[in-house]
Design a protein around this motif. Structure first.
Motif, PDB file in Angstrom:
ATOM      1  N   CYS A  55      57.722  70.681  41.032  1.00 29.76           N
ATOM      2  CA  CYS A  55      56.328  70.897  41.429  1.00 29.76           C
ATOM      3  C   CYS A  55      55.391  70.680  40.242  1.00 29.76           C
ATOM      4  N   ALA A  56      55.801  71.197  39.076  1.00 32.78           N
ATOM      5  CA  ALA A  56      54.991  71.011  37.871  1.00 32.78           C
ATOM      6  C   ALA A  56      54.882  69.529  37.530  1.00 32.78           C
ATOM      7  N   ALA A  57      56.006  68.817  37.649  1.00 31.20           N
ATOM      8  CA  ALA A  57      55.997  67.376  37.363  1.00 31.20           C
ATOM      9  C   ALA A  57      55.130  66.620  38.358  1.00 31.20           C
ATOM     10  N   GLY A  58      55.134  67.070  39.627  1.00 25.91           N
ATOM     11  CA  GLY A  58      54.310  66.411  40.643  1.00 25.91           C
ATOM     12  C   GLY A  58      52.829  66.593  40.398  1.00 25.91           C
ATOM     13  N   LEU A  59      52.466  67.711  39.805  1.00 22.75           N
ATOM     14  CA  LEU A  59      51.059  67.979  39.511  1.00 22.75           C
ATOM     15  C   LEU A  59      50.610  67.341  38.199  1.00 22.75           C
ATOM     16  N   ALA A  60      51.583  67.066  37.324  1.00 25.96           N
ATOM     17  CA  ALA A  60      51.246  66.489  36.028  1.00 25.96           C
ATOM     18  C   ALA A  60      50.903  65.015  36.161  1.00 25.96           C
ATOM     19  N   ARG A  61      50.383  64.462  35.080  1.00 25.36           N
ATOM     20  CA  ARG A  61      50.044  63.041  35.066  1.00 25.36           C
ATOM     21  C   ARG A  61      51.331  62.221  35.130  1.00 25.36           C
ATOM     22  N   PRO A  62      51.454  61.293  36.064  1.00 27.41           N
ATOM     23  CA  PRO A  62      52.662  60.469  36.165  1.00 27.41           C
ATOM     24  C   PRO A  62      52.882  59.680  34.878  1.00 27.41           C
ATOM     25  N   GLY A  63      54.139  59.534  34.519  1.00 30.33           N
ATOM     26  CA  GLY A  63      54.445  58.783  33.315  1.00 30.33           C
ATOM     27  C   GLY A  63      55.872  59.026  32.876  1.00 30.33           C
ATOM     28  N   ARG A  64      56.266  58.293  31.863  1.00 28.45           N
ATOM     29  CA  ARG A  64      57.643  58.397  31.385  1.00 28.45           C
ATOM     30  C   ARG A  64      57.937  59.767  30.799  1.00 28.45           C
ATOM     31  N   ALA A  65      56.978  60.322  30.076  1.00 33.07           N
ATOM     32  CA  ALA A  65      57.188  61.627  29.451  1.00 33.07           C
ATOM     33  C   ALA A  65      57.446  62.707  30.496  1.00 33.07           C
ATOM     34  N   THR A  66      56.700  62.653  31.592  1.00 31.12           N
ATOM     35  CA  THR A  66      56.895  63.633  32.663  1.00 31.12           C
ATOM     36  C   THR A  66      58.278  63.497  33.284  1.00 31.12           C
ATOM     37  N   ALA A  67      58.687  62.250  33.529  1.00 27.73           N
ATOM     38  CA  ALA A  67      60.007  62.012  34.129  1.00 27.73           C
ATOM     39  C   ALA A  67      61.130  62.473  33.201  1.00 27.73           C
ATOM     40  N   VAL A  68      61.000  62.173  31.902  1.00 29.76           N
ATOM     41  CA  VAL A  68      62.019  62.583  30.941  1.00 29.76           C
ATOM     42  C   VAL A  68      62.108  64.104  30.866  1.00 29.76           C
ATOM     43  N   ALA A  69      60.952  64.763  30.862  1.00 32.08           N
ATOM     44  CA  ALA A  69      60.927  66.219  30.797  1.00 32.08           C
ATOM     45  C   ALA A  69      61.607  66.829  32.014  1.00 32.08           C
ATOM     46  N   LEU A  70      61.347  66.264  33.189  1.00 24.01           N
ATOM     47  CA  LEU A  70      61.954  66.790  34.415  1.00 24.01           C
ATOM     48  C   LEU A  70      63.464  66.582  34.407  1.00 24.01           C
ATOM     49  N   VAL A  71      63.900  65.384  34.013  1.00 24.02           N
ATOM     50  CA  VAL A  71      65.337  65.108  33.959  1.00 24.02           C
ATOM     51  C   VAL A  71      66.024  66.024  32.940  1.00 24.02           C
ATOM     52  N   GLY A  72      65.388  66.217  31.796  1.00 26.98           N
ATOM     53  CA  GLY A  72      65.946  67.095  30.784  1.00 26.98           C
ATOM     54  C   GLY A  72      66.075  68.521  31.280  1.00 26.98           C
ATOM     55  N   PHE A  73      65.069  68.978  32.020  1.00 26.25           N
ATOM     56  CA  PHE A  73      65.109  70.338  32.566  1.00 26.25           C
ATOM     57  C   PHE A  73      66.255  70.490  33.562  1.00 26.25           C
ATOM     58  N   VAL A  74      66.439  69.483  34.407  1.00 23.76           N
ATOM     59  CA  VAL A  74      67.529  69.517  35.395  1.00 23.76           C
ATOM     60  C   VAL A  74      68.879  69.558  34.689  1.00 23.76           C
ATOM     61  N   VAL A  75      69.035  68.744  33.650  1.00 21.94           N
ATOM     62  CA  VAL A  75      70.300  68.717  32.910  1.00 21.94           C
ATOM     63  C   VAL A  75      70.574  70.069  32.258  1.00 21.94           C
ATOM     64  N   VAL A  76      69.555  70.649  31.630  1.00 22.09           N
ATOM     65  CA  VAL A  76      69.723  71.952  30.976  1.00 22.09           C
ATOM     66  C   VAL A  76      70.095  73.017  32.005  1.00 22.09           C
ATOM     67  N   THR A  77      69.472  72.967  33.174  1.00 19.51           N
ATOM     68  CA  THR A  77      69.766  73.949  34.218  1.00 19.51           C
ATOM     69  C   THR A  77      71.207  73.838  34.694  1.00 19.51           C
ATOM     70  N   ILE A  78      71.621  72.618  35.014  1.00 20.18           N
ATOM     71  CA  ILE A  78      72.967  72.418  35.561  1.00 20.18           C
ATOM     72  C   ILE A  78      74.036  72.697  34.506  1.00 20.18           C
ATOM     73  N   ALA A  79      73.810  72.222  33.280  1.00 20.57           N
ATOM     74  CA  ALA A  79      74.794  72.443  32.217  1.00 20.57           C
ATOM     75  C   ALA A  79      74.768  73.881  31.721  1.00 20.57           C
ATOM     76  N   GLY A  80      73.610  74.530  31.816  1.00 22.50           N
ATOM     77  CA  GLY A  80      73.483  75.881  31.295  1.00 22.50           C
ATOM     78  C   GLY A  80      74.283  76.911  32.066  1.00 22.50           C
ATOM     79  N   LEU A  81      74.495  76.675  33.363  1.00 23.59           N
ATOM     80  CA  LEU A  81      75.241  77.644  34.162  1.00 23.59           C
ATOM     81  C   LEU A  81      76.680  77.831  33.666  1.00 23.59           C
ATOM     82  N   PRO A  82      77.490  76.779  33.575  1.00 18.35           N
ATOM     83  CA  PRO A  82      78.860  76.997  33.073  1.00 18.35           C
ATOM     84  C   PRO A  82      78.903  77.452  31.620  1.00 18.35           C
TER      85      PRO A  82
END
Length: 224
Positions: A55-82
């Motif tokens: 949702c934060a990424a959807g509200l932010a200005r579209p761009g590579r930085a936003t996409a990278v930040a979102l992907v990084g957050f997803v990776v940290v979330t999924i890897a952080g659990l185990p």
């Protein structure tokens, strides 16, 4: 005005995503530390911080930085659990080992002060890895009982049976219970309500089910 409102919304949703992630990983660590559970049961809740981040990424200005930040957050979330679950289980193991090494019947909450030779008998046998002592779960003036960690009582019983027999003490029983005796102290290994238990008591003590303690005329202490 719209730009300021949009930036504020992005900031709020970003903070919500981070907060949810912290709660998720902390819960994963806590469950593993307390109960030894893995992160699988919490995987479904990963959609909450990821959804907020999206949702934060959807509200932010579209761009590579936003996409990278979102992907990084997803990776940290999924890897952080185990990873958090593994750290929690490591903390649990270290806590159990420390509790086992310092086990005593005469702790600060002890109901009675038992003889030092009886208390020390718990540390005569080698303590099998993965099957540590905790408690005491019961005590009297002549001894106490420790419970043994382990999900499989057959495995913990077998491991501790080997340790008791290796002490070189006199073997009184070796069947559903293992009883060894030496120098006025008796160690008894048994299973009760799905848990392996180890009891240490004075050999000359008459132990009764109600656990009452009495001093005899000859000075001998008994639990009856």
């Amino acid at each position: 005005m719209q730009t300021l409102a949009r930036r504020s919304a992005v900031l709020v949703m970003g903070l919500v995503a981070l907060g949810l992630l912290v709660v998720l990983l902390s819960t994963s660590w806590g469950l593993a530390s307390e109960y030894g559970t893995g992160s699988g049961s919490l995987a479904v809740f990963a959609v909450l911080p990821i959804g907020a981040a999206a949702c934060a990424a959807g509200l932010a200005r579209p761009g590579r930085a936003t996409a990278v930040a979102l992907v990084g957050f997803v990776v940290v979330t999924i890897a952080g659990l185990p990873v958090s679950a593994e750290l929690g289980q490591r903390d649990r193991h270290e806590r159990f080992v420390a509790e086992d090494a310092s086990f005593t019947c005469n702790g600060p909450n002890a109901e009675a002060d038992i003889p030092a030779e009886v208390d020390g008998a718990f540390h005569v046998p080698a303590h099998p890895a993965g099957f540590t002592l905790y408690g005491p779960v019961s005590s009297s003036q002549v001894g106490c009982t420790a419970a043994i960690h382990g999900d499989d009582p057959a495995a913990s019983f077998a491991a501790w049976r080997g340790s008791l027999l290796d002490t070189g003490w006199k073997v009184e029983r070796d069947d559903a219970e293992v009883v060894v005796v030496d120098d006025g102290v008796r160690l008894t290994l048994y299973v009760d309500q799905g848990l392996s238990m180890l009891n240490a008591t004075a050999v000359d003590a008459d132990v009764c089910a109600d656990g009452r303690a009495t001093t005899h005329d000859d000075g001998r202490v008994s639990a009856c």
